[in-house]
Design a protein around this motif. Structure first.
Motif, PDB file in Angstrom:
ATOM      1  N   SER A  75      70.021  47.564  62.362  1.00  0.00           N
ATOM      2  CA  SER A  75      68.605  47.147  62.638  1.00  0.00           C
ATOM      3  C   SER A  75      67.715  48.184  63.239  1.00  0.00           C
ATOM      4  CB  SER A  75      68.704  45.907  63.666  1.00  0.00           C
ATOM      5  OG  SER A  75      69.423  44.759  63.284  1.00  0.00           O
ATOM      6  N   PHE A  76      68.574  49.024  63.964  1.00  0.00           N
ATOM      7  CA  PHE A  76      67.622  50.251  64.336  1.00  0.00           C
ATOM      8  C   PHE A  76      66.990  50.929  63.451  1.00  0.00           C
ATOM      9  CE2 PHE A  76      67.394  54.630  65.952  1.00  0.00           C
ATOM     10  CZ  PHE A  76      66.219  54.635  66.720  1.00  0.00           C
ATOM     11  N   LEU A  77      67.824  51.536  62.359  1.00  0.00           N
ATOM     12  CA  LEU A  77      67.597  52.221  61.228  1.00  0.00           C
ATOM     13  C   LEU A  77      66.735  51.651  60.290  1.00  0.00           C
ATOM     14  CD1 LEU A  77      71.354  53.786  60.678  1.00  0.00           C
ATOM     15  CD2 LEU A  77      69.501  54.751  61.599  1.00  0.00           C
ATOM     16  N   THR A  78      66.686  50.319  59.974  1.00  0.00           N
ATOM     17  CA  THR A  78      65.656  49.644  59.214  1.00  0.00           C
ATOM     18  C   THR A  78      64.599  49.712  59.963  1.00  0.00           C
ATOM     19  OG1 THR A  78      67.944  48.450  58.254  1.00  0.00           O
ATOM     20  CG2 THR A  78      65.563  47.647  57.823  1.00  0.00           C
ATOM     21  N   LEU A  79      64.437  49.164  61.415  1.00  0.00           N
ATOM     22  CA  LEU A  79      63.266  49.182  62.051  1.00  0.00           C
ATOM     23  C   LEU A  79      62.467  50.600  61.929  1.00  0.00           C
ATOM     24  CD1 LEU A  79      64.408  46.785  64.597  1.00  0.00           C
ATOM     25  CD2 LEU A  79      62.387  46.455  63.386  1.00  0.00           C
ATOM     26  N   LEU A  80      63.010  51.553  61.645  1.00  0.00           N
ATOM     27  CA  LEU A  80      62.296  52.829  61.721  1.00  0.00           C
ATOM     28  C   LEU A  80      61.323  52.838  60.639  1.00  0.00           C
ATOM     29  CD1 LEU A  80      65.204  55.355  62.443  1.00  0.00           C
ATOM     30  CD2 LEU A  80      63.432  54.651  63.976  1.00  0.00           C
ATOM     31  N   GLU A  81      61.461  52.217  59.656  1.00  0.00           N
ATOM     32  CA  GLU A  81      60.477  51.853  58.588  1.00  0.00           C
ATOM     33  C   GLU A  81      59.312  51.004  59.072  1.00  0.00           C
ATOM     34  OE1 GLU A  81      62.245  52.715  54.208  1.00  0.00           O
ATOM     35  OE2 GLU A  81      63.134  50.977  55.146  1.00  0.00           O
ATOM     36  N   ARG A  84      57.603  44.970  59.696  1.00  0.00           N
ATOM     37  CA  ARG A  84      57.374  44.211  58.717  1.00  0.00           C
ATOM     38  C   ARG A  84      58.464  44.254  57.428  1.00  0.00           C
ATOM     39  NH1 ARG A  84      51.150  44.876  57.167  1.00  0.00           N
ATOM     40  NH2 ARG A  84      51.662  46.991  57.922  1.00  0.00           N
ATOM     41  N   ARG A  85      58.758  45.476  57.135  1.00  0.00           N
ATOM     42  CA  ARG A  85      59.712  45.901  56.369  1.00  0.00           C
ATOM     43  C   ARG A  85      61.117  45.197  56.885  1.00  0.00           C
ATOM     44  NH1 ARG A  85      58.202  49.334  52.271  1.00  0.00           N
ATOM     45  NH2 ARG A  85      60.477  50.042  51.582  1.00  0.00           N
ATOM     46  N   PHE A  86      61.408  45.565  58.072  1.00  0.00           N
ATOM     47  CA  PHE A  86      62.374  44.988  58.702  1.00  0.00           C
ATOM     48  C   PHE A  86      62.642  43.287  58.537  1.00  0.00           C
ATOM     49  CE2 PHE A  86      64.585  42.902  62.574  1.00  0.00           C
ATOM     50  CZ  PHE A  86      66.060  43.354  62.314  1.00  0.00           C
ATOM     51  N   CYS A  87      61.344  42.791  58.914  1.00  0.00           N
ATOM     52  CA  CYS A  87      61.519  41.346  58.606  1.00  0.00           C
ATOM     53  C   CYS A  87      61.847  40.772  57.111  1.00  0.00           C
ATOM     54  CB  CYS A  87      60.291  40.813  59.057  1.00  0.00           C
ATOM     55  SG  CYS A  87      59.800  40.919  60.921  1.00  0.00           S
ATOM     56  N   VAL A  88      61.380  41.480  56.340  1.00  0.00           N
ATOM     57  CA  VAL A  88      61.816  41.126  55.025  1.00  0.00           C
ATOM     58  C   VAL A  88      63.008  41.417  54.633  1.00  0.00           C
ATOM     59  CG1 VAL A  88      61.314  41.877  52.414  1.00  0.00           C
ATOM     60  CG2 VAL A  88      59.550  41.826  54.116  1.00  0.00           C
ATOM     61  N   VAL A  89      63.716  42.416  55.163  1.00  0.00           N
ATOM     62  CA  VAL A  89      65.297  42.704  54.828  1.00  0.00           C
ATOM     63  C   VAL A  89      66.143  41.630  55.617  1.00  0.00           C
ATOM     64  CG1 VAL A  89      67.157  44.310  55.070  1.00  0.00           C
ATOM     65  CG2 VAL A  89      64.912  45.280  54.718  1.00  0.00           C
ATOM     66  N   LEU A  90      65.703  41.395  56.970  1.00  0.00           N
ATOM     67  CA  LEU A  90      66.441  40.363  57.614  1.00  0.00           C
ATOM     68  C   LEU A  90      66.064  39.003  56.725  1.00  0.00           C
ATOM     69  CD1 LEU A  90      67.774  39.672  60.458  1.00  0.00           C
ATOM     70  CD2 LEU A  90      65.521  39.060  61.321  1.00  0.00           C
ATOM     71  N   ALA A  91      65.076  38.581  56.563  1.00  0.00           N
ATOM     72  CA  ALA A  91      65.026  37.329  55.882  1.00  0.00           C
ATOM     73  C   ALA A  91      65.767  37.259  54.815  1.00  0.00           C
ATOM     74  CB  ALA A  91      63.386  37.041  55.632  1.00  0.00           C
ATOM     75  N   SER A  92      65.837  38.262  53.678  1.00  0.00           N
ATOM     76  CA  SER A  92      66.422  38.171  52.522  1.00  0.00           C
ATOM     77  C   SER A  92      67.829  38.229  52.598  1.00  0.00           C
ATOM     78  CB  SER A  92      66.191  39.544  51.732  1.00  0.00           C
ATOM     79  OG  SER A  92      66.737  39.462  50.400  1.00  0.00           O
ATOM     80  N   SER A  93      68.280  38.912  53.805  1.00  0.00           N
ATOM     81  CA  SER A  93      69.761  38.764  54.103  1.00  0.00           C
ATOM     82  C   SER A  93      70.435  37.579  54.604  1.00  0.00           C
ATOM     83  CB  SER A  93      70.325  40.159  54.936  1.00  0.00           C
ATOM     84  OG  SER A  93      69.708  41.319  54.385  1.00  0.00           O
ATOM     85  N   TRP A  94      69.541  37.123  55.358  1.00  0.00           N
ATOM     86  CA  TRP A  94      69.688  35.792  56.320  1.00  0.00           C
ATOM     87  C   TRP A  94      69.909  34.744  55.175  1.00  0.00           C
ATOM     88  CZ3 TRP A  94      68.837  35.718  61.934  1.00  0.00           C
ATOM     89  CH2 TRP A  94      69.124  34.674  62.714  1.00  0.00           C
TER      90      TRP A  94
END
Length: 205
Positions: A75-81, A84-94
């Motif tokens: 999560s930390f490494l993704t959030l460095l981008e 909003r991008r993290f939320c897309v990745v989180l939602a897609s994976s979830w």
């Protein structure tokens, strides 16, 4: 700017982990019925709500401990981008993980490991789509450390939902595709318009 983004990334990733732990203790107080009530029951209408709720529940403390550290790191490494991008990745994976389990799972399923696999797959795949050497190098380091996780997408461990892992990872790759950088657009903007392009036509909308 980078330091501020890193602080935000750390706060959000730790906050997500804290939320999962809070839900674990709340479910513990309710009892085993909480897992059946909010877990994913494959191919049953009353199990659909588990697609949203199941990642917040865990079958035991060892189950949760095993997911916590990779969840925070990825999560930390993704959030460095950016959030909003993290939320897309989180939602897609979830959602991909939950839908995959509901369609193809073998029994009651809980846990956030599908999301963990999605975040990991995103971090592995994004450098390929972005053609970014730094992201590719980071992916290589993560693979050396966490590469054994990939065995989890195969049906090799009894009692472990490989469907959640496989479809969560697919959701992470999908997010990498959706969020890939438009390199052609960037090259065009850098080169600028040609000196003479002839008469231009404009269309209203």
């Amino acid at each position: 700017m980078l330091a501020k983004r890193a602080r935000t990334a750390l706060a959000v990733s730790l906050g997500l982990a804290a939320l999962v732990w809070l839900c674990y203790f709340l479910a513990l107080a309710v009892g085993p019925a909480a897992l059946r009530e909010f877990g994913i029951l494959p191919r049953r209408v009353d199990g659909l709500d588990g697609i949203l709720a199941a990642p917040l529940l865990h079958a035991g403390v060892n189950h949760l401990l095993g997911n916590t550290l990779p969840l925070v790191v990825f999560s930390f490494l993704t959030l460095l981008e950016g959030v909003r991008r993290f939320c897309v990745v989180l939602a897609s994976s979830w959602l991909a993980s939950g839908l995959g389990v509901w369609l193809f799972g073998g029994g009651l399923t809980v846990g956030i490991s599908g999301v963990v696999f999605g975040l990991f797959a995103y971090l592995m795949a994004r450098g390929i789509y972005n053609r970014d050497i730094v992201q590719l190098l980071l992916a290589g380091v993560l693979f050396l450390i966490y590469g054994s996780l990939l065995w989890g997408v195969l049906p090799v461990n009894i009692g472990v939902s490989w469907q959640a892992h496989l479809f969560g990872a697919a959701g992470g790759v999908l997010a990498a595709v959706l969020l890939r950088r438009n390199r052609q657009g960037r090259r065009t903007s850098k080169s600028g318009p040609s000196r003479w392009e002839g008469p231009q036509q404009f269309r209203g909308n």
